[in-house]
Design a protein around this motif. Structure first.
Motif, PDB file in Angstrom:
ATOM      1  N   VAL A  46       0.833  -1.199   0.000  1.00 18.84           N
ATOM      2  CA  VAL A  46       0.000   0.000   0.000  1.00 18.84           C
ATOM      3  C   VAL A  46       0.869   1.250   0.000  1.00 18.84           C
ATOM      4  O   VAL A  46       0.583   2.229  -0.699  1.00 18.84           O
ATOM      5  N   VAL A  47       1.951   1.229   0.772  1.00 23.50           N
ATOM      6  CA  VAL A  47       2.879   2.362   0.800  1.00 23.50           C
ATOM      7  C   VAL A  47       3.518   2.562  -0.575  1.00 23.50           C
ATOM      8  O   VAL A  47       3.676   3.695  -1.049  1.00 23.50           O
ATOM      9  N   GLY A  48       3.884   1.465  -1.229  1.00 29.32           N
ATOM     10  CA  GLY A  48       4.456   1.570  -2.573  1.00 29.32           C
ATOM     11  C   GLY A  48       3.506   2.209  -3.561  1.00 29.32           C
ATOM     12  O   GLY A  48       3.919   3.044  -4.395  1.00 29.32           O
ATOM     13  N   ILE A  49       2.227   1.861  -3.475  1.00 28.48           N
ATOM     14  CA  ILE A  49       1.221   2.483  -4.337  1.00 28.48           C
ATOM     15  C   ILE A  49       1.095   3.973  -4.017  1.00 28.48           C
ATOM     16  O   ILE A  49       0.897   4.804  -4.918  1.00 28.48           O
ATOM     17  N   SER A  50       1.224   4.332  -2.734  1.00 26.78           N
ATOM     18  CA  SER A  50       1.167   5.744  -2.346  1.00 26.78           C
ATOM     19  C   SER A  50       2.288   6.540  -2.993  1.00 26.78           C
ATOM     20  O   SER A  50       2.080   7.664  -3.473  1.00 26.78           O
ATOM     21  N   VAL A  51       3.481   5.978  -3.003  1.00 23.65           N
ATOM     22  CA  VAL A  51       4.620   6.654  -3.628  1.00 23.65           C
ATOM     23  C   VAL A  51       4.366   6.845  -5.124  1.00 23.65           C
ATOM     24  O   VAL A  51       4.590   7.927  -5.678  1.00 23.65           O
ATOM     25  N   LEU A  52       3.884   5.798  -5.789  1.00 23.45           N
ATOM     26  CA  LEU A  52       3.588   5.900  -7.221  1.00 23.45           C
ATOM     27  C   LEU A  52       2.493   6.924  -7.504  1.00 23.45           C
ATOM     28  O   LEU A  52       2.562   7.660  -8.494  1.00 23.45           O
ATOM     29  N   SER A  53       1.493   6.977  -6.620  1.00 19.07           N
ATOM     30  CA  SER A  53       0.368   7.886  -6.850  1.00 19.07           C
ATOM     31  C   SER A  53       0.758   9.346  -6.697  1.00 19.07           C
ATOM     32  O   SER A  53       0.008  10.237  -7.119  1.00 19.07           O
ATOM     33  N   VAL A  54       1.903   9.616  -6.066  1.00 18.84           N
ATOM     34  CA  VAL A  54       2.402  10.983  -5.961  1.00 18.84           C
ATOM     35  C   VAL A  54       3.324  11.314  -7.137  1.00 18.84           C
ATOM     36  O   VAL A  54       3.261  12.402  -7.714  1.00 18.84           O
ATOM     37  N   ILE A  55       4.161  10.350  -7.516  1.00 26.93           N
ATOM     38  CA  ILE A  55       5.178  10.604  -8.544  1.00 26.93           C
ATOM     39  C   ILE A  55       4.573  10.614  -9.950  1.00 26.93           C
ATOM     40  O   ILE A  55       4.823  11.535 -10.748  1.00 26.93           O
ATOM     41  N   LEU A  56       3.764   9.611 -10.287  1.00 23.41           N
ATOM     42  CA  LEU A  56       3.269   9.469 -11.652  1.00 23.41           C
ATOM     43  C   LEU A  56       2.372  10.633 -12.115  1.00 23.41           C
ATOM     44  O   LEU A  56       2.538  11.123 -13.232  1.00 23.41           O
ATOM     45  N   PRO A  57       1.436  11.126 -11.288  1.00 21.72           N
ATOM     46  CA  PRO A  57       0.573  12.225 -11.779  1.00 21.72           C
ATOM     47  C   PRO A  57       1.225  13.603 -11.706  1.00 21.72           C
ATOM     48  O   PRO A  57       0.566  14.597 -12.033  1.00 21.72           O
ATOM     49  N   PHE A  58       2.483  13.683 -11.286  1.00 14.97           N
ATOM     50  CA  PHE A  58       3.105  14.998 -11.092  1.00 14.97           C
ATOM     51  C   PHE A  58       3.136  15.811 -12.386  1.00 14.97           C
ATOM     52  O   PHE A  58       3.035  17.047 -12.360  1.00 14.97           O
TER      53      PHE A  58
END
Length: 373
Positions: free
Chosen positions: A153-165
């Motif tokens: 879940v934490v890994g998905i959180s990191v991706l959800s911040v980086i990818l839509p930037f």
């Protein structure tokens, strides 16, 4: 070493392996606040505060940081979660009731986020797609992520911040057509209107109280407070920039008539290889929504495991996801979805900004009584 000692040592080692570093709190706080509310909050707060709606964004950000401050005051002394807080301050039975209240709140917020995103997909990308089909796909994906544990879940959180930037960088396109005189004159709204707009803004900031459940899984928990405040402040900054551009780009009538003003800003983005860029934006935003719902449902599952350690995780998640699937089908129109979201907003407003400070003060009072006796 005895068998019980080996089991205890194994469980301790497992808990240490599950812990994540403090920097991840930034991603967990920011990502859970950047859901569907960030796509429609402009219309809701402008309806109350007009062109001064940006003030509600800043005031909401201040209140969120204040709520996080109280959370850390309550949590960092003993390194416990909200279930342990309830049991220590309210007692076993009453504490269990209020912990179950948090569990239902997490589930309801996750359901509201998921249903609103499904509506977004149906409006912008696939008008003819059935609600049950897209719900089933998303729910299966959510179950797959949650079953991987907290670190996934934490890994998905990191991706959800980086990818839509990259979407933030595209705001330069509507900025070219903005008229910032729309923000003038400044400061015409009353205190009542400001409070009403801030209340409407609450839905966009919800979710950060999941900190109350994953705090024991943070390495050196008290030192993570700065990352939590940075994450909340970063969310506030993004919403502040978006509301300024929205008020400057749209007229007030256009803003009030647009259900999804943020994606409306991307309609003027044109590339040789992409004609309708808002489709790309909707697809990209699925990472953000996935993280929102997964973290909220993980928190609800965590409450259950803390109250009843022997409970079956698979059965619980199947029941919860089935209820969310049913809720997605029953909420058929914009009015039903808006009513459900408003109910979740009121609930979140009470829990985050009223109940938690009161719980902390009650804990202080109980501590004082304990020392006096």
């Amino acid at each position: 070493m005895s068998k019980q000692g080996e089991v205890a040592l194994t469980n301790l080692q497992k808990q240490q392996d599950e812990k994540v570093s403090g920097i991840h709190v930034f991603f967990l706080i920011h990502s859970v606040q950047s859901g569907v509310g960030g796509l429609s909050f402009q219309r809701e707060i402008t309806e109350v505060a007009g062109h001064d709606s940006w003030m509600a964004v800043l005031l909401g950000g201040v209140l969120v940081n204040l709520a996080i401050f109280f959370m850390y005051l309550a949590l960092k002394k003993r390194g416990e979660d909200v279930v342990a807080l309830h049991q220590r301050i309210l007692g076993s039975r009453l504490g269990m009731i209020f912990s179950l209240m948090f569990m239902v709140y997490f589930i309801s917020t996750g359901a509201a986020v998921l249903r609103t995103y499904i509506e977004l997909v149906q409006v912008w990308v696939f008008p003819e797609i059935s609600t049950w089909s897209i719900s089933l796909v998303l729910i299966l994906l959510i179950y797959y992520v949650i079953s991987g544990g907290f670190q996934v879940v934490v890994g998905i959180s990191v991706l959800s911040v980086i990818l839509p930037f990259y979407l933030l960088l595209l705001l330069v396109f509507p900025l070219q057509h903005a008229d910032f005189t729309n923000l003038l004159p400044i400061g015409q709204l009353s205190f009542k209107e400001l409070m009403g707009a801030t209340k409407a803004m609450t839905f966009s900031y919800l979710g950060f109280c999941t900190l109350l459940m994953y705090y024991p899984l943070l390495k050196d928990g008290p030192r993570t407070q700065k990352f939590a405040h940075i994450g909340a402040s970063y969310t506030t900054l993004i919403y502040f920039v978006v509301i300024l551009i929205s008020v400057a780009y749209y007229s007030e009538k256009q803003l009030l008539a647009n259900v999804w003003p943020t994606f409306g800003l991307f309609k003027i983005v044109r590339f040789p290889f992409v004609e309708r860029f808002e489709y790309v934006g909707v697809a990209t935003w699925s990472f953000v929504i996935l993280d929102n719902v997964c973290l909220l449902l993980w928190a609800s599952h965590r409450v259950l495991k803390r109250l009843w350690p022997q409970s079956r995780s698979i059965l619980f998640m199947v029941i919860v996801l089935s209820l969310i699937f049913l809720e997605n089908i029953l909420l058929t129109g914009r009015r039903d979805i808006a009513t459900f979201n408003q109910w979740v907003t009121y609930w979140g407003l009470g829990i985050n900004f009223l109940y938690l400070p009161l719980l902390y003060l009650l804990g202080l009072a109980k501590g004082w009584r304990g020392r006096a006796t």
